[in-house]
Design an enzyme around this catalytic site. Structure first.
Site, PDB file in Angstrom:
ATOM      1  N   LEU A  65       2.443  -0.539   3.903  1.00  0.00           N
ATOM      2  CA  LEU A  65       2.062  -1.297   2.709  1.00  0.00           C
ATOM      3  C   LEU A  65       1.281  -0.408   1.741  1.00  0.00           C
ATOM      4  O   LEU A  65       0.831   0.678   2.121  1.00  0.00           O
ATOM      5  CB  LEU A  65       1.220  -2.505   3.141  1.00  0.00           C
ATOM      6  CG  LEU A  65       1.966  -3.479   4.062  1.00  0.00           C
ATOM      7  CD1 LEU A  65       1.012  -4.292   4.925  1.00  0.00           C
ATOM      8  CD2 LEU A  65       2.871  -4.395   3.234  1.00  0.00           C
ATOM      9  N   THR A  96      -1.274   4.551   3.838  1.00  0.00           N
ATOM     10  CA  THR A  96      -2.436   5.414   3.574  1.00  0.00           C
ATOM     11  C   THR A  96      -3.545   4.524   3.038  1.00  0.00           C
ATOM     12  O   THR A  96      -3.441   3.995   1.925  1.00  0.00           O
ATOM     13  CB  THR A  96      -2.079   6.496   2.538  1.00  0.00           C
ATOM     14  OG1 THR A  96      -0.934   7.215   2.994  1.00  0.00           O
ATOM     15  CG2 THR A  96      -3.246   7.458   2.347  1.00  0.00           C
ATOM     16  N   LYS A 171      -5.143  12.531   6.658  1.00  0.00           N
ATOM     17  CA  LYS A 171      -4.188  12.254   5.568  1.00  0.00           C
ATOM     18  C   LYS A 171      -4.859  12.395   4.194  1.00  0.00           C
ATOM     19  O   LYS A 171      -4.265  12.906   3.246  1.00  0.00           O
ATOM     20  CB  LYS A 171      -3.625  10.838   5.753  1.00  0.00           C
ATOM     21  CG  LYS A 171      -2.748  10.325   4.635  1.00  0.00           C
ATOM     22  CD  LYS A 171      -1.416  11.030   4.534  1.00  0.00           C
ATOM     23  CE  LYS A 171      -0.591  10.414   3.398  1.00  0.00           C
ATOM     24  NZ  LYS A 171       0.616  11.187   3.116  1.00  0.00           N
ATOM     25  N   LYS A 246      -3.944   6.464  -6.067  1.00  0.00           N
ATOM     26  CA  LYS A 246      -4.754   5.804  -5.027  1.00  0.00           C
ATOM     27  C   LYS A 246      -5.238   6.825  -3.988  1.00  0.00           C
ATOM     28  O   LYS A 246      -6.406   6.825  -3.577  1.00  0.00           O
ATOM     29  CB  LYS A 246      -3.905   4.705  -4.369  1.00  0.00           C
ATOM     30  CG  LYS A 246      -4.513   3.992  -3.191  1.00  0.00           C
ATOM     31  CD  LYS A 246      -3.888   4.329  -1.841  1.00  0.00           C
ATOM     32  CE  LYS A 246      -2.417   4.406  -1.761  1.00  0.00           C
ATOM     33  NZ  LYS A 246      -1.854   4.737  -0.466  1.00  0.00           N
TER      34      LYS A 246
HETATM   35  P1  NAD Z   1       6.179   0.568  -1.667  1.00  0.00           P
HETATM   36  O1  NAD Z   1       5.361  -0.078  -2.727  1.00  0.00           O
HETATM   37  O2  NAD Z   1       7.546   1.038  -1.990  1.00  0.00           O
HETATM   38  O3  NAD Z   1       6.307  -0.432  -0.388  1.00  0.00           O
HETATM   39  C1  NAD Z   1       5.360  -1.384  -0.037  1.00  0.00           C
HETATM   40  C2  NAD Z   1       6.102  -2.682   0.295  1.00  0.00           C
HETATM   41  O4  NAD Z   1       5.151  -3.637   0.787  1.00  0.00           O
HETATM   42  C3  NAD Z   1       6.792  -3.304  -0.911  1.00  0.00           C
HETATM   43  O5  NAD Z   1       8.170  -3.535  -0.634  1.00  0.00           O
HETATM   44  C4  NAD Z   1       6.044  -4.624  -1.114  1.00  0.00           C
HETATM   45  O6  NAD Z   1       6.839  -5.658  -1.638  1.00  0.00           O
HETATM   46  C5  NAD Z   1       5.564  -4.906   0.288  1.00  0.00           C
HETATM   47  N1  NAD Z   1       4.442  -5.850   0.365  1.00  0.00           N
HETATM   48  C6  NAD Z   1       3.370  -5.936  -0.468  1.00  0.00           C
HETATM   49  N2  NAD Z   1       2.553  -6.936  -0.068  1.00  0.00           N
HETATM   50  C7  NAD Z   1       3.133  -7.499   1.025  1.00  0.00           C
HETATM   51  C8  NAD Z   1       2.769  -8.564   1.885  1.00  0.00           C
HETATM   52  N3  NAD Z   1       1.646  -9.273   1.673  1.00  0.00           N
HETATM   53  N4  NAD Z   1       3.589  -8.865   2.911  1.00  0.00           N
HETATM   54  C9  NAD Z   1       4.735  -8.162   3.129  1.00  0.00           C
HETATM   55  N5  NAD Z   1       5.123  -7.127   2.339  1.00  0.00           N
HETATM   56  C10 NAD Z   1       4.333  -6.803   1.303  1.00  0.00           C
HETATM   57  O7  NAD Z   1       5.300   1.774  -1.097  1.00  0.00           O
HETATM   58  P2  NAD Z   1       5.818   3.036  -0.226  1.00  0.00           P
HETATM   59  O8  NAD Z   1       6.165   4.140  -1.149  1.00  0.00           O
HETATM   60  O9  NAD Z   1       6.777   2.557   0.786  1.00  0.00           O
HETATM   61  O10 NAD Z   1       4.435   3.461   0.469  1.00  0.00           O
HETATM   62  C11 NAD Z   1       3.842   2.673   1.490  1.00  0.00           C
HETATM   63  C12 NAD Z   1       2.600   3.405   2.004  1.00  0.00           C
HETATM   64  O11 NAD Z   1       2.980   4.700   2.509  1.00  0.00           O
HETATM   65  C13 NAD Z   1       1.539   3.674   0.929  1.00  0.00           C
HETATM   66  O12 NAD Z   1       0.261   3.526   1.489  1.00  0.00           O
HETATM   67  C14 NAD Z   1       1.801   5.114   0.519  1.00  0.00           C
HETATM   68  O13 NAD Z   1       0.638   5.730   0.010  1.00  0.00           O
HETATM   69  C15 NAD Z   1       2.257   5.721   1.830  1.00  0.00           C
HETATM   70  N6  NAD Z   1       3.167   6.870   1.718  1.00  0.00           N
HETATM   71  C16 NAD Z   1       4.213   6.853   0.848  1.00  0.00           C
HETATM   72  C17 NAD Z   1       5.071   7.962   0.747  1.00  0.00           C
HETATM   73  C18 NAD Z   1       6.240   7.998  -0.225  1.00  0.00           C
HETATM   74  O14 NAD Z   1       6.818   9.087  -0.428  1.00  0.00           O
HETATM   75  N7  NAD Z   1       6.646   6.893  -0.833  1.00  0.00           N
HETATM   76  C19 NAD Z   1       4.846   9.074   1.567  1.00  0.00           C
HETATM   77  C20 NAD Z   1       3.787   9.053   2.478  1.00  0.00           C
HETATM   78  C21 NAD Z   1       2.954   7.945   2.544  1.00  0.00           C
END
Ligand code: NAD
Length: 300
Positions: A65, A96, A171, A246
């Site tokens: 999330l 994260t 991280k 963030k």
């Molecule tokens: P994202 O916004 O694409 O995915 C988050 C998902 O959570 C969304 O689909 C959203 O609809 C869902 N969500 C929000 N509230 C919710 C709830 N109450 N119940 C159920 N689902 C809910 O984000 P992401 O890019 O997948 O990143 C997720 C995490 O991983 C973040 O903390 C980010 O910092 C970390 N991260 C991302 C990457 C990357 O390359 N995208 C790499 C490493 C780490």
């Protein structure tokens, strides 16, 4: 094979949960956005209507999330995972969220008789698709012992760093550097463009020179050079500007608490904050290059 709940089917959650399905696990997915649910359903995830339903018989509950407050909202309270999952099963949070939130959630999990592992990831969407993520684990040996075999389906370099919060601490340090490298790659790319350098020659020379780094190599911000970079796909995320902002906020506030100078990360955070304020928050972080380029063109 295990029964897994997967909460958060976004840019990372979709490919990671697909890898869990492909490994033979039963995966119950939850997301608040229909397009996210549809993408997961197409991969064989059993999409259900609530967190409580997803976690009811889960051996492990994965969360992916945006930030700490969303993770807290999903895990705590009467409808949250902690209260509804079987005693003894484990939450593995791959988001994260910072180490203080992770430690607080681990304490709350313990009070409810369940486990908690902080397991933030590095490697981006490409790493998630290829199941080659790096995972940094914080938690006690029992909980990590349950999480680790399952995580082998989504990552290739998995390290138990220490007790709860230590994965998030690792991280935050990594992403302080990623943010600086990404901002620097965008700035340097605009300068190269102004100097009339060919983007492909610029890219190849840096890869053979001292400016080379992961962000530049994988997420080169000028389009049409690196096929897998979001810059070559209209700056669709990938890793959103708001999420990198963030992470830099987590890094700089942590540094303040520990009386450590993190001036380059603070400067990078300012650039991503400005990009977000001008409407690019939901674009890939490589889109910072467009903001910097446009700002220069306005001045000249
Ligand atoms: P994202 O916004 O694409 O995915 C988050 C998902 O959570 C969304 O689909 C959203 O609809 C869902 N969500 C929000 N509230 C919710 C709830 N109450 N119940 C159920 N689902 C809910 O984000 P992401 O890019 O997948 O990143 C997720 C995490 O991983 C973040 O903390 C980010 O910092 C970390 N991260 C991302 C990457 C990357 O390359 N995208 C790499 C490493 C780490």
């Amino acid at each position: 094979m295990s029964t897994i709940a997967w909460i958060g089917l976004g840019h990372m959650g979709v490919p990671m949960s697909k890898n869990m399905v492909d490994a033979g696990h039963t995966v119950r997915g939850v997301d608040i956005v229909e397009s996210a649910r549809a993408a997961a359903r197409a991969n064989g995830v059993d999409v259900v209507g609530s967190v409580a339903e997803a976690v009811r018989d889960a051996d492990a509950v994965f969360t992916m999330l945006q930030n700490g407050s969303v993770v807290e909202q999903v895990l705590t309270g009467p409808d949250g995972a902690f209260m509804n999952m079987p005693a003894g099963s484990v939450v593995v949070d791959c988001s994260t969220i910072g180490f203080e939130t992770a430690r607080s959630l681990a304490d709350q999990a313990r009070e409810q008789g369940v486990g908690f592992v902080d397991a933030p990831v590095s490697g981006g969407v490409e790493g998630a698709e290829q199941a080659s993520l790096t995972l940094m684990l914080g938690g006690d040996a029992r909980d990590v012992g349950i999480a680790e075999p399952l995580l082998k389906s989504v990552g290739s370099y998995i390290v138990h760093v220490g007790p709860s919060g230590d994965g998030q601490a690792m991280k935050v340090v990594n992403n302080a550097m990623l943010g600086v490298c990404m901002a620097s790659a965008c700035e340097a790319s605009v300068l190269a463009k102004r100097l009339g350098l060919d983007p492909r020659v610029f890219y190849d020379i840096v890869l053979h020179s001292s400016g080379d780094n992961w962000a530049f190599r994988k997420w080169f911000p000028l389009p049409g050079v690196v096929e897998s970079s979001p810059s070559s796909h209209g700056y669709e995320p990938g890793f959103m500007v708001d999420l990198l902002h963030k992470d830099l906020y987590l890094a700089t506030t942590t540094a303040e608490d520990f009386d450590v100078r993190l001036d380059t990360a603070a400067a990078a955070m300012k650039l991503f904050a400005e990009a977000s304020a001008s409407g690019a928050g939901q674009r890939d972080c490589t889109a910072l290059v467009l903001e910097l380029d446009a700002a220069g063109e306005t001045r000249s």
